[in-house]
Design an enzyme around this catalytic site. Structure first.
Site, short mmCIF file in Angstrom:
data_model
loop_
_atom_site.label_atom_id
_atom_site.label_comp_id
_atom_site.label_asym_id
_atom_site.label_seq_id
_atom_site.Cartn_x
_atom_site.Cartn_y
_atom_site.Cartn_z
N GLN A 232 52.72 -13.00 45.37
CA GLN A 232 52.10 -13.78 44.28
C GLN A 232 50.66 -13.29 44.02
O GLN A 232 49.77 -14.07 43.71
CB GLN A 232 52.10 -15.27 44.62
CG GLN A 232 53.44 -15.93 44.39
CD GLN A 232 53.91 -15.81 42.94
OE1 GLN A 232 53.12 -15.78 42.00
NE2 GLN A 232 55.22 -15.72 42.76
N SER A 233 50.44 -11.98 44.12
CA SER A 233 49.09 -11.43 43.95
C SER A 233 48.58 -11.57 42.52
O SER A 233 49.19 -11.06 41.58
CB SER A 233 49.10 -9.95 44.34
OG SER A 233 47.90 -9.33 43.92
N ASN A 234 47.43 -12.24 42.39
CA ASN A 234 46.77 -12.32 41.08
C ASN A 234 46.14 -10.98 40.73
O ASN A 234 46.04 -10.62 39.55
CB ASN A 234 45.67 -13.39 41.12
CG ASN A 234 46.24 -14.76 41.46
OD1 ASN A 234 47.09 -15.26 40.74
ND2 ASN A 234 45.81 -15.34 42.56
#
Ligand SMILES: Cc1ncc(COP(=O)(O)O)c(C=O)c1O
Length: 344
Positions: free
Chosen positions: A75-77
């Site tokens: 879930q890397s921004n």
């Protein structure tokens, strides 16, 4: 400006707004709270990485890149914003995500895909090993890959937050506001390193209080100083940042990285319902939970003025839908009354 000499491309809307949060201030009984809206940078749902990528992508283009490779969690921004930046610059993008493909493609990982990034999962190897291997394959195919490190947290990206501190400083001067502290999430240390260097360069006297997301205080202090030193050199400044000058609160690590607990859920819900602002489960939810606790336990005084730096991440909310809804459903059920006659 301090960063004027460095290559930069425009990827976001700056300055981001600085808003007061009167209803949250009231809910906590003080301090006076403001919020710096880097969730509104405008790059594919925004976030703090936009600032770093303006410099990191410009530097990659200067090196002749046709492909950006970067790494992050599922879930890397950072990966999502890198994918968006690559799309805008007509570059290919490969993101190497930790572990295995998720069962449900939602939140940031879905957006990575929509933004045209190629997704590679690192399995049991480190993301960095896999990224190096992918870069070698790209080179063998005749392309020019550039690897942007996790969070764009090196001296190239961190200058984005030196510029950010200058931006905040002039907003505060314009509004004649004196701020006691700036509170924010710190994980790969680039945001904090840039803020610390920028604060020294502009003479900001408030405290820069990081809430550690996934590291002990001493690791944060070392990590920030390690990025700050080459950042200072890159900008040609006559400064020094010692590890013991770096402020980090590490009492909010909970059950670990990206594991949302009750404090994060309370913070997300409180800010949503008082200010209509969405935080995220991993970073800003944890940082706000830290701020709330530090106010409640008296470490942050009720007479202070505090800026909370919103670093983005709300796209990840959707990957936590079940856990977030669990709390909400309970409250709705307990406060609901039977439907009135004629009500659909
Ligand atoms: C929403 C959000 N806030 C804060 C951070 C922390 O920034 P940094 O990695 O520069 O410490 C990140 C990235 O890791 C993020 O995605």
């Amino acid at each position: 400006m301090l960063t004027d000499r460095l290559p930069r491309i425009a990827l976001g809307f700056f300055p981001t707004p600085l808003e007061e949060m009167p209803r949250l201030t009231q809910a906590l009984g003080g301090p006076r709270l403001f919020i710096k809206r880097d969730d509104q940078t405008g790059l594919a749902t925004g976030g703090n990485k936009t600032r770093k990528l303006e410099f990191a992508v410009a530097d990659a283009l200067r090196q002749g890149a046709d492909t950006l490779i970067t790494v992050g969690g599922v879930q890397s921004n950072h990966c999502r914003q890198t994918a968006a930046a690559a799309a805008r610059c007509a570059l290919r993008c490969i993101v190497v995500l930790r572990g295995h493909a998720p069962a449900a493609w939602n939140g940031n990982v879905l957006l990575d895909h929509l933004l045209g990034a190629q997704l590679v999962f690192s399995g049991n190897r480190t993301r960095e090993q896999v990224a190096e291997e992918v870069a070698r394959e790209e080179q063998a195919a005749g392309r020019h890959p550039v690897i942007i490190p996790v969070g764009a947290s090196n001296e190239v990206g961190a200058v984005g937050f030196v510029a950010a501190m200058e931006e905040l400083d002039s907003q505060l001067a314009e509004r004649r506001l004196r701020v006691d502290r700036v509170v924010f999430a710190s994980s790969s240390f680039g945001t904090q390193a840039g803020l610390c260097v920028g604060a020294k360069a502009v003479g900001f006297t408030g405290q820069l209080a990081a809430i550690a997301i996934d590291s002990q205080r001493s690791e944060v202090q070392m990590g920030v100083a390690e990025i700050a030193t080459p950042t200072i050199r890159r900008l040609g400044l006559e400064l020094e940042l010692r590890p013991d000058e770096v402020v980090a609160y590490d009492g909010y690590l909970g059950a670990g990285y990206a594991i949302m607990g009750e404090p994060e859920r309370e913070a997300i819900s409180l800010v949503a319902r008082t200010e209509g602002i969405l935080l995220d489960p991993v970073y800003t939810g944890r940082a706000m939970a830290g701020l709330i606790d530090l106010v409640r336990n008296g470490e942050f005084g009720k007479e202070e003025t505090i800026v909370f730096w919103h670093t983005g991440g709300s796209a990840a909310l959707f990957a936590y839908a079940d856990q977030l809804r669990a709390g909400v459903t309970h409250e709705l059920l307990s406060s609901s009354s039977p439907p009135m006659e004629g009500q659909k």
